[in-house]
Design a protein around this motif. Structure first.
Motif, PDB file in Angstrom:
ATOM      1  N   ALA A  23       5.724   5.196 -10.014  1.00 31.96           N
ATOM      2  CA  ALA A  23       5.145   4.699  -8.758  1.00 31.96           C
ATOM      3  C   ALA A  23       5.061   3.189  -8.784  1.00 31.96           C
ATOM      4  O   ALA A  23       5.297   2.518  -7.794  1.00 31.96           O
ATOM      5  CB  ALA A  23       3.765   5.297  -8.532  1.00 31.96           C
TER       6      ALA A  23
ATOM      7  N   VAL B  71       0.839  -1.195   0.000  1.00 28.57           N
ATOM      8  CA  VAL B  71       0.000   0.000   0.000  1.00 28.57           C
ATOM      9  C   VAL B  71       0.878   1.251   0.000  1.00 28.57           C
ATOM     10  O   VAL B  71       1.791   1.363   0.814  1.00 28.57           O
ATOM     11  CB  VAL B  71      -0.908  -0.011   1.249  1.00 28.57           C
ATOM     12  N   VAL B  72       0.615   2.170  -0.903  1.00 27.79           N
ATOM     13  CA  VAL B  72       1.393   3.405  -0.958  1.00 27.79           C
ATOM     14  C   VAL B  72       0.483   4.610  -0.812  1.00 27.79           C
ATOM     15  O   VAL B  72      -0.722   4.529  -1.012  1.00 27.79           O
ATOM     16  CB  VAL B  72       2.178   3.535  -2.289  1.00 27.79           C
ATOM     17  N   SER B  73       1.088   5.725  -0.420  1.00 25.38           N
ATOM     18  CA  SER B  73       0.363   6.993  -0.388  1.00 25.38           C
ATOM     19  C   SER B  73       1.203   7.999  -1.161  1.00 25.38           C
ATOM     20  O   SER B  73       2.379   7.767  -1.419  1.00 25.38           O
ATOM     21  CB  SER B  73       0.183   7.477   1.053  1.00 25.38           C
ATOM     22  N   ASP B  74       0.591   9.124  -1.524  1.00 23.67           N
ATOM     23  CA  ASP B  74       1.339  10.138  -2.265  1.00 23.67           C
ATOM     24  C   ASP B  74       2.538  10.636  -1.472  1.00 23.67           C
ATOM     25  O   ASP B  74       3.585  10.918  -2.029  1.00 23.67           O
ATOM     26  CB  ASP B  74       0.406  11.310  -2.617  1.00 23.67           C
ATOM     27  N   GLY B  75       2.370  10.730  -0.143  1.00 19.06           N
ATOM     28  CA  GLY B  75       3.457  11.256   0.683  1.00 19.06           C
ATOM     29  C   GLY B  75       4.638  10.316   0.815  1.00 19.06           C
ATOM     30  O   GLY B  75       5.754  10.737   1.121  1.00 19.06           O
ATOM     31  N   THR B  76       4.446   9.017   0.569  1.00 18.96           N
ATOM     32  CA  THR B  76       5.525   8.059   0.799  1.00 18.96           C
ATOM     33  C   THR B  76       6.123   7.529  -0.493  1.00 18.96           C
ATOM     34  O   THR B  76       6.858   6.559  -0.503  1.00 18.96           O
ATOM     35  CB  THR B  76       5.027   6.859   1.631  1.00 18.96           C
ATOM     36  N   LEU B  77       5.811   8.154  -1.601  1.00 19.50           N
ATOM     37  CA  LEU B  77       6.292   7.655  -2.903  1.00 19.50           C
ATOM     38  C   LEU B  77       7.682   8.145  -3.247  1.00 19.50           C
ATOM     39  O   LEU B  77       7.864   8.879  -4.199  1.00 19.50           O
ATOM     40  CB  LEU B  77       5.359   8.154  -4.007  1.00 19.50           C
TER      41      LEU B  77
ATOM     42  N   GLN C 184       9.819  11.448   3.104  1.00 20.27           N
ATOM     43  CA  GLN C 184       8.439  11.801   2.799  1.00 20.27           C
ATOM     44  C   GLN C 184       8.458  12.927   1.783  1.00 20.27           C
ATOM     45  O   GLN C 184       9.339  13.767   1.774  1.00 20.27           O
ATOM     46  CB  GLN C 184       7.722  12.311   4.059  1.00 20.27           C
ATOM     47  N   ARG C 185       7.453  12.953   0.946  1.00 22.01           N
ATOM     48  CA  ARG C 185       7.263  14.118   0.109  1.00 22.01           C
ATOM     49  C   ARG C 185       5.899  14.701   0.476  1.00 22.01           C
ATOM     50  O   ARG C 185       5.132  14.067   1.176  1.00 22.01           O
ATOM     51  CB  ARG C 185       7.374  13.755  -1.373  1.00 22.01           C
ATOM     52  N   PRO C 186       5.562  15.897  -0.006  1.00 23.48           N
ATOM     53  CA  PRO C 186       4.263  16.468   0.359  1.00 23.48           C
ATOM     54  C   PRO C 186       3.135  15.532  -0.060  1.00 23.48           C
ATOM     55  O   PRO C 186       3.227  14.829  -1.072  1.00 23.48           O
ATOM     56  CB  PRO C 186       4.196  17.774  -0.448  1.00 23.48           C
ATOM     57  N   ALA C 187       2.064  15.526   0.741  1.00 16.70           N
ATOM     58  CA  ALA C 187       0.942  14.627   0.470  1.00 16.70           C
ATOM     59  C   ALA C 187       0.088  15.202  -0.645  1.00 16.70           C
ATOM     60  O   ALA C 187      -1.037  15.644  -0.428  1.00 16.70           O
ATOM     61  CB  ALA C 187       0.126  14.424   1.735  1.00 16.70           C
TER      62      ALA C 187
ATOM     63  N   TYR D  36      12.652   4.554   4.477  1.00 20.89           N
ATOM     64  CA  TYR D  36      11.250   4.637   4.854  1.00 20.89           C
ATOM     65  C   TYR D  36      10.938   5.913   5.596  1.00 20.89           C
ATOM     66  O   TYR D  36       9.784   6.225   5.815  1.00 20.89           O
ATOM     67  CB  TYR D  36      10.823   3.398   5.663  1.00 20.89           C
ATOM     68  N   THR D  37      11.926   6.697   5.954  1.00 24.69           N
ATOM     69  CA  THR D  37      11.649   7.958   6.608  1.00 24.69           C
ATOM     70  C   THR D  37      11.514   9.104   5.613  1.00 24.69           C
ATOM     71  O   THR D  37      11.175  10.207   5.986  1.00 24.69           O
ATOM     72  CB  THR D  37      12.773   8.339   7.580  1.00 24.69           C
TER      73      THR D  37
ATOM     74  N   GLY E 239       0.227  10.211   5.148  1.00 22.33           N
ATOM     75  CA  GLY E 239       0.592  11.148   4.086  1.00 22.33           C
ATOM     76  C   GLY E 239      -0.273  10.992   2.848  1.00 22.33           C
ATOM     77  O   GLY E 239       0.205  11.149   1.718  1.00 22.33           O
TER      78      GLY E 239
ATOM     79  N   ASP F 219       1.026  19.659   1.752  1.00 18.58           N
ATOM     80  CA  ASP F 219       0.062  18.573   1.996  1.00 18.58           C
ATOM     81  C   ASP F 219      -1.346  19.048   1.658  1.00 18.58           C
ATOM     82  O   ASP F 219      -1.767  20.110   2.107  1.00 18.58           O
ATOM     83  CB  ASP F 219       0.075  18.144   3.475  1.00 18.58           C
TER      84      ASP F 219
END
Lengths: 365, 392
Positions: free
Chosen positions: A360, A332-338, A346-349, A343-344, B134, B56
Motif C-alpha cells: 500500500a 489519501v487512500v481507502s481499502d477499496g481504492t488500493l 476498485q476492490r472490495p472495501a 482510477y476506476t 470505498g 464491502d
C-alpha cells in the motif's frame, strides 16, 4: 465596495486564458453606466466565447444506448430470420415470410455494424433508422388488407415508432461530439483547475520541481531534471513506455510555468500551469492545460493507452491528489481504492492486510 | 478479523477478513467494542445505493479503543477510548476549517464518482459504498480510522458504550436537523419519521427550546417511544390525516418548522395511496430514484416563512416537488449529511449533565455474528425493532 477595488487591481494582472476574443462582433447596443461610483468594479470579462454548445441536450448515454440498440437489432433479426410467421402474427399481419427474413438479415447486419463501428457508431445507428422507415412502410401497407388484425398492427406500429425515436436520438447524440472527434485524431487537450488551501508560492515551488509530478500524475512513470530547464519524461503505457525530453519555455515565479517537448520527440507534449490567488484569500487556483499530439497519426491507440477513456477526469483526479499532497502531505487512500491501476479500478472495501511501507505504501509513491 | 460484509440485495454475511493496517500517517486502528445498524444502512441492504461491491464491509456507527496510531497522530494514543465519527474529515481543507466536516474535499478517493452524480463530492464515509470512497466500515472487530485527531472523540470514564455510541452519527444528525430549524422560543416543530434519528431530532428540538414537538409515523412502538422517550406528541398517519391534524393543532398556521427524518424510502398510507403508488411505479421504471412522500407533506404543512429541515437520506432524483408552495410562501430548506464533529463535544456535555440518555432508542442488542438477523428484523420492523446495537 471593497470587491470593486480588488477587481480593478486584478483586472490588470490577469492576462491570457480567461479572456477569448469573440468570433462575433459585440452588439451595437449602448449600455449606460449601471454600477457606478469610485468603488464600482470595471466591466466584466467574457468567458468561453467562440465555443459552441449544441442545443441538443444529452438525454441519454448515447454510447450505452447504441450498444443496447445493437443487441436489440440482433435479437429481433434472429426472430425475423428464424420465425418469420411468428413475428408476422405478433404484428397482426399475414406477412410475406421471405420479406420478413430479409428484414431479419438487415437487422442483424445493422446490429453487427453497430458493434464494429467503434465507440460512437453514428452511421450504423442511422442505418437502423432507414430500417425503421422500411418497417413502418411495411406496416402501413398492411393496414390496407382487411385480413389483418388492426389492433396488433397499431401496437406494432407504436413500438416501431418508439424505437425509431430512440434510434434518431441516439444517432444525433453520437454525431454531435466535437470532443470525441478530437480524441479520435489523437490530440488530447486537457484543461482542468483546482483550488488549494495554500499560497501561490508554496504551490508553484512544488510544481516547479518536475520530479514531483509523477507523485500525483498517474500516467507518468518518472521525470528527471537533466539540465538547466531540461527534463526527461517517461510515461507509462501497456506494453512499454513513451519517453521524451522537454524544456521549460516560460517560467514566471509564483504565476505560471510552460514547458514543451523538444523537436523530433516521439510525442509532441506541452503544458502550461498557472497559479492564481483565489478570491477572498482562500488559497490558490491552479489551472493546468496539457496538449499531447503524437505525430504521424499513430493516434487514438497511444492516447487511449496513456490517458484511458476520460483524459479530463484522470487529470481532475491527478489534481485532487496534488491538492492532498499540498494540504495534507500525503495522498489519501481507502481499502477499496488500493489497486494502483486506473482510477476506476476498485476492490472490495475491506482491508488488504498490508500497511504503510509495504504494497500500500508503494501505491502512494 | 470477523466483519459484516455486503453481498447483494438483502444479503449480508459475517465472515473472516484481513485485519486493517495503518495506510496513511494520521490513521489509527480502533478495536471496536460497540457498533450499530443505521437506517441508512437499509438503503444499501435493499439495493438502493449504486457502486456497492461484493465483500464491502458495512457500518458507520462505531466506537472502541485505539490500539495503534500512525506516525503523525499526536493527540491520540493506544488505550484511548473513543467514538468514531461517520464522516471522514482531514481538518485542513476549506470546508473542514469552516466546520463543515461532511464536505471535506480530501477524504473521498473516489471524488470523481460522486462528482459525476452530484456535481461535487462530499466527504468520504465509512462502509457506505464506493461512491463515498470505498472505506471499510465498522461492523467488524477492528477498523482503520483516517485522520484520527479529527475523526475520534475521547470518552471519559464512567459512561457506558450505550450512552455515547450514538455520538458517531444519529444523535448529532437529529440535533443538526433541529438546529437547522432555527428554533425560536415558543415554536412548534413537527418531525416526520420516528426512527432513531427522528427520536433524537425530537429530543434535540426540546433541548434547543421548542415549546411543542410532534412526531409522525405509523408504527405504534415508534410512536410510543416518541411520547415516552423524546416526550413528543404523536400522530399516526394511518389513522389521522397529518396535514389536517397539524392545522388543527396550530390554529391553521402550521408548524414553525418541519423535519424530514424519513428520506428516500418513504412509505405511504391510504391518504398517500395514489402518490405512493406513483412513486413506486416510477421507481420500478427507474425514472425516479427516491420517494419523497414525507418531504412533500412536510413542505405543504409547514407554516409560511417556516423552515423545512431535511436529514433523511436521499441519493438521486425526486419527482413532483411542490416548488410552487415552497416559493410562494417564503420557505427555507436546510439539509446535509451531519457535520458530526461540530456537535459531538457539546452533545457529550448534555449526556454527562444527565439531560439526555441516548440509549433510550436501543431495542435490540446482539453479537456481531447475528448482524444478518439484525438487518432483517430492522428492515421489516419486526419484534418492535427500532435500533440494533452489535457487540463484536
Amino acid at each position: 465596495m471593497a470587491t470593486g477595488a480588488k477587481r480593478q487591481e486584478q483586472a490588470s494582472e490577469q492576462q491570457g486564458a480567461a479572456v477569448e476574443q469573440s468570433a462575433q462582433a459585440a452588439p451595437a447596443l449602448v449600455v449606460k453606466d449601471g454600477l457606478t461610483g469610485p468603488e464600482a468594479p470595471v466591466n466584466g470579462r467574457e468567458y468561453g466565447a467562440g465555443g459552441r454548445q449544441d442545443a441538443l441536450k444529452k438525454y441519454v448515454d448515447e454510447e450505452r444506448l447504441a450498444r443496447g440498440l445493437g443487441w436489440f437489432s440482433i435479437g429481433l433479426g434472429l426472430a425475423e430470420l428464424l420465425a418469420p410467421r411468428g413475428v408476422a402474427k405478433v404484428a397482426g399481419m399475414r406477412g410475406n415470410t421471405t420479406l420478413i427474413r430479409l428484414f431479419g438479415l438487415r437487422e442483424i447486419a445493422s446490429g453487427i455494424a453497430i458493434f464494429a463501428g467503434g465507440r460512437r457508431p453514428a452511421g450504423p445507428v442511422w442505418s437502423r433508422v432507414v430500417g425503421d422507415a422500411l418497417d413502418l412502410a411495411c406496416l402501413g401497407a398492411a393496414y390496407a388488407s382487411p385480413d389483418n388484425d388492426k389492433a396488433r398492427l397499431t401496437f406494432a406500429t407504436a413500438n416501431v415508432l418508439a424505437v425509431t425515436a430512440l434510434d434518431v436520438l441516439c444517432a444525433r447524440q453520437l454525431g454531435a461530439d466535437p470532443e470525441g472527434a478530437q480524441t479520435e485524431r489523437g490530440n488530447v487537450p486537457v484543461n482542468k483547475s483546482i483550488v488549494i488551501n495554500a499560497s501561490p508560492e508554496e504551490v508553484y515551488s512544488y510544481w516547479r520541481d518536475f520530479e514531483n509530478l509523477p507523485r500525483f500524475m498517474r500516467y507518468l512513470e518518472s521525470v528527471k531534471v537533466t539540465g538547466e530547464g531540461r527534463s526527461h519524461w517517461v510515461a507509462k503505457a501497456p506494453g512499454g513506455s513513451v519517453e521524451w525530453d522537454a524544456e521549460v519555455t516560460e517560467d514566471r515565479p509564483n504565476q505560471s510555468i510552460s514547458w514543451r517537448s523538444l523537436e523530433g520527440s516521439e510525442v509532441e507534449a506541452s503544458g502550461t500551469v498557472r497559479f492564481e490567488p483565489a478570491t477572498g484569500g482562500r488559497g490558490t487556483v491552479v489551472h493546468v492545460k496539457l496538449d499531447y499530439n503524437p505525430p504521424g497519426g499513430a493516434v487514438g491507440a497511444l492516447v487511449a493507452k496513456l490517458f484511458g477513456e476520460d483524459p479530463d477526469g484522470e487529470m481532475q483526479t491527478d489534481l485532487r491528489r496534488f491538492k492532498q499532497i499540498i494540504e495534507l502531505g500525503e495522498i489519501v487512500v481507502s481499502d477499496g481504492t488500493l489497486t494502483g491501476e486506473g482510477y476506476t479500478e476498485q476492490r472490495p472495501a475491506q482491508p488488504l492486510g498490508v500497511g504503510l511501507g509495504t504494497a500500500a505504501g508503494q501505491l502512494q509513491k | 478479523m470477523r466483519a459484516n460484509c455486503w453481498y447483494g440485495k438483502k444479503d449480508v454475511r459475517v465472515e473472516q477478513v484481513p485485519d486493517p493496517k495503518i495506510l496513511n500517517k494520521r490513521d489509527a486502528i480502533v478495536k471496536i467494542t460497540s457498533t450499530a445498524i443505521c437506517g441508512s444502512d437499509l438503503h444499501l441492504y435493499n439495493g438502493f445505493m449504486p457502486t456497492m461491491q461484493a465483500g464491502d464491509i458495512l457500518g458507520h456507527e462505531f466506537m472502541g479503543e485505539i490500539v495503534e496510531v500512525g506516525p503523525e497522530v499526536h493527540d491520540r494514543k493506544a488505550g484511548d477510548r473513543v467514538v468514531v465519527s461517520f464522516p471522514i474529515s482531514c481538518g485542513k481543507c476549506f470546508f473542514c476549517e469552516q466546520e463543515m466536516y461532511s464536505l471535506c474535499e480530501n477524504s473521498n478517493p473516489n471524488a470523481w464518482m460522486a462528482e459525476k452524480m452530484f456535481g461535487h463530492s462530499p466527504c468520504g464515509i465509512f462502509g457506505y459504498s464506493h461512491l463515498t470512497g470505498g472505506f471499510a466500515g465498522g461492523q467488524s472487530e477492528f477498523a482503520r480510522v483516517p485522520f484520527a485527531d479529527v475523526g475520534t472523540l475521547k470518552i471519559p470514564e464512567g459512561l457506558d458504550d450505550e450512552k455515547v455510541l450514538f455520538l458517531s452519527d444519529i444523535f448529532p444528525t437529529g440535533y443538526m436537523g433541529a438546529e437547522m430549524c432555527n428554533i425560536q422560543p415558543g415554536d412548534t416543530v413537527a418531525v416526520w419519521g420516528c426512527g432513531p434519528v427522528g427520536q433524537f431530532a425530537m429530543a434535540s428540538a426540546y433541548l434547543l427550546g421548542a415549546e411543542r414537538v410532534i412526531g409522525i409515523d405509523r408504527f405504534p412502538e415508534r410512536l410510543k417511544m416518541a411520547r415516552e422517550g423524546a416526550k413528543a406528541d404523536t400522530i399516526n398517519y394511518e389513522e389521522a390525516n397529518v396535514y389536517e391534524t397539524l392545522m388543527e393543532l396550530t390554529g391553521g398556521r402550521g408548524p414553525d418548522a418541519c423535519i424530514d427524518a424519513v428520506g428516500l424510502e418513504a412509505h405511504g398510507a391510504g391518504a398517500h395511496g395514489l402518490e405512493y403508488a406513483y412513486d413506486r411505479a416510477k421507481q420500478a421504471l427507474m425514472m425516479e430514484t427516491d420517494r419523497p412522500i414525507a418531504l412533500r407533506e412536510a413542505i405543504m404543512a409547514c407554516r409560511n416563512g417556516g423552515t423545512v429541515s431535511v436529514i433523511g437520506v436521499y441519493g438521486g432524483l425526486i419527482d413532483k416537488f411542490p416548488m410552487g408552495s415552497f416559493m410562494n410562501r417564503s420557505l427555507t430548506m436546510r439539509t446535509g449529511q451531519c457535520h458530526v464533529q461540530r456537535y459531538w463535544k457539546k452533545l457529550l456535555g448534555h449526556i454527562r449533565d444527565g439531560e439526555i440518555d441516548p440509549s433510550f432508542v436501543i431495542t435490540h442488542r446482539m453479537k456481531l455474528d447475528d448482524a444478518p438477523n439484525g438487518f432483517n428484523i430492522f428492515n421489516n420492523k419486526e419484534d418492535d425493532c427500532i435500533k440494533v446495537v452489535l457487540r463484536p
